[in-house]
Scaffold this motif. Structure first.
Motif, short mmCIF file in Angstrom:
data_model
loop_
_atom_site.label_atom_id
_atom_site.label_comp_id
_atom_site.label_asym_id
_atom_site.label_seq_id
_atom_site.Cartn_x
_atom_site.Cartn_y
_atom_site.Cartn_z
N ALA A 231 0.84 -1.19 0.00
CA ALA A 231 0.00 0.00 0.00
C ALA A 231 0.88 1.25 0.00
N TYR A 232 0.52 2.19 -0.85
CA TYR A 232 1.20 3.48 -0.87
C TYR A 232 0.33 4.47 -1.62
N GLU A 233 0.64 5.76 -1.48
CA GLU A 233 -0.07 6.82 -2.18
C GLU A 233 0.91 7.54 -3.09
N LEU A 234 0.47 7.83 -4.31
CA LEU A 234 1.32 8.53 -5.27
C LEU A 234 0.57 9.75 -5.79
N THR A 235 1.22 10.91 -5.68
CA THR A 235 0.67 12.15 -6.21
C THR A 235 1.68 12.73 -7.21
N VAL A 236 1.24 12.95 -8.44
CA VAL A 236 2.08 13.53 -9.48
C VAL A 236 1.59 14.95 -9.73
N LEU A 237 2.47 15.91 -9.50
CA LEU A 237 2.13 17.33 -9.64
C LEU A 237 2.71 17.90 -10.93
#
Length: 252
Positions: A231-237
């Motif tokens: 489990a992990y969270e990825l945010t691409v800005l």
């Protein structure tokens, strides 16, 4: 012990590690955004900041680094904490997570170095001829530029990577800092299967932030670690490499 600066107050201690050519002040915008939620402890890494810690060995070992963090935790009486690392600081965030996984509440990685290892970095630091060539090119920047243009022409690197490298190596002081850092940090490497398995054993939040336009440490460089995580969270800005901390601060 590594120099450390408390930039904000909050119930969760957050250990922050900066990138190449920076110091603890780069986290001031993030600390302002997190005021009241995190107590940000921002470190000045080796060869960085006004009073960097003394270097006594040829290369920093994980054991020696772990002792630095253990001394910090003991001095500030911290048991549980979170970690954030940007760029080169990602190596230190990962090393901290590996050594203190059972005490970690959250791991936040911003375009982290240390997951995908560049072959150029390996060549420049892990062999005697490579280190000699690295020093030579740093003393002859026009030649390094010509090499860069050639590698762009044949598709081995992106133009923005050369631009980032030349801005990072603009002065003699910067070039010495980069060389010393690259060579001294060479042993901070990770077995991604082992590390991901270790992180999976603990109930911590793992968050990745990447820049859509970042060619220095693109989002694809996260894959060797993320593919083993449960489990992990990825945010691409929509930003490049240099403004990622600022963009994450605004987001948070």
């Amino acid at each position: 012990m590594l120099p450390v600066f408390r930039l904000s107050d909050g119930p969760v201690p957050l250990l922050a590690f900066h990138g190449i050519g920076q110091d603890h002040r780069v986290f001031e915008p993030l600390a302002r955004a997190l005021e009241g939620r995190y107590a940000v402890y921002a470190f000045d890494l080796f060869f960085h900041g006004a009073h960097p810690p003394t270097v006594t060995d040829d290369a920093l070992t994980k054991t020696a680094y772990q002792q630095h963090i253990q001394d910090f935790l003991h001095q500030y009486r911290l048991e549980r904490f979170a970690v954030v690392g940007f760029s080169m600081g990602g190596r230190f965030a990962l090393a901290t997570a590996e050594a203190f996984a059972s005490q970690l509440e959250e791991l936040i990685l911003l375009a982290p170095d240390g997951i995908t290892i560049s072959p150029w970095y390996h060549l420049a630091t892990h062999t005697r001829p490579g280190r000699w060539l690295f020093r030579y090119l740093l003393k002859h920047m026009p030649l390094l530029h010509r090499f860069g243009q050639f590698f762009i022409a044949i598709g081995l690197i992106n133009r923005s990577v050369l631009k980032f490298a030349e801005s990072t190596l603009a002065t003699a002081e910067q070039r010495k800092q980069v060389y010393d850092s690259w060579v001294y940090f060479q042993k901070l490497q990770f077995d991604h299967r082992v590390l991901s398995a270790l992180l999976n054993q603990h109930p911590l939040r793992i968050r990745f932030f990447a820049g859509y336009f970042d060619q220095v440490l693109p989002v694809s460089f996260l894959e060797p670690l993320t593919r083993g995580l449960q489990a992990y969270e990825l945010t691409v800005l929509k930003t490049g490499h240099n403004r990622l901390i600022e963009k994450v601060a605004k987001l948070l």
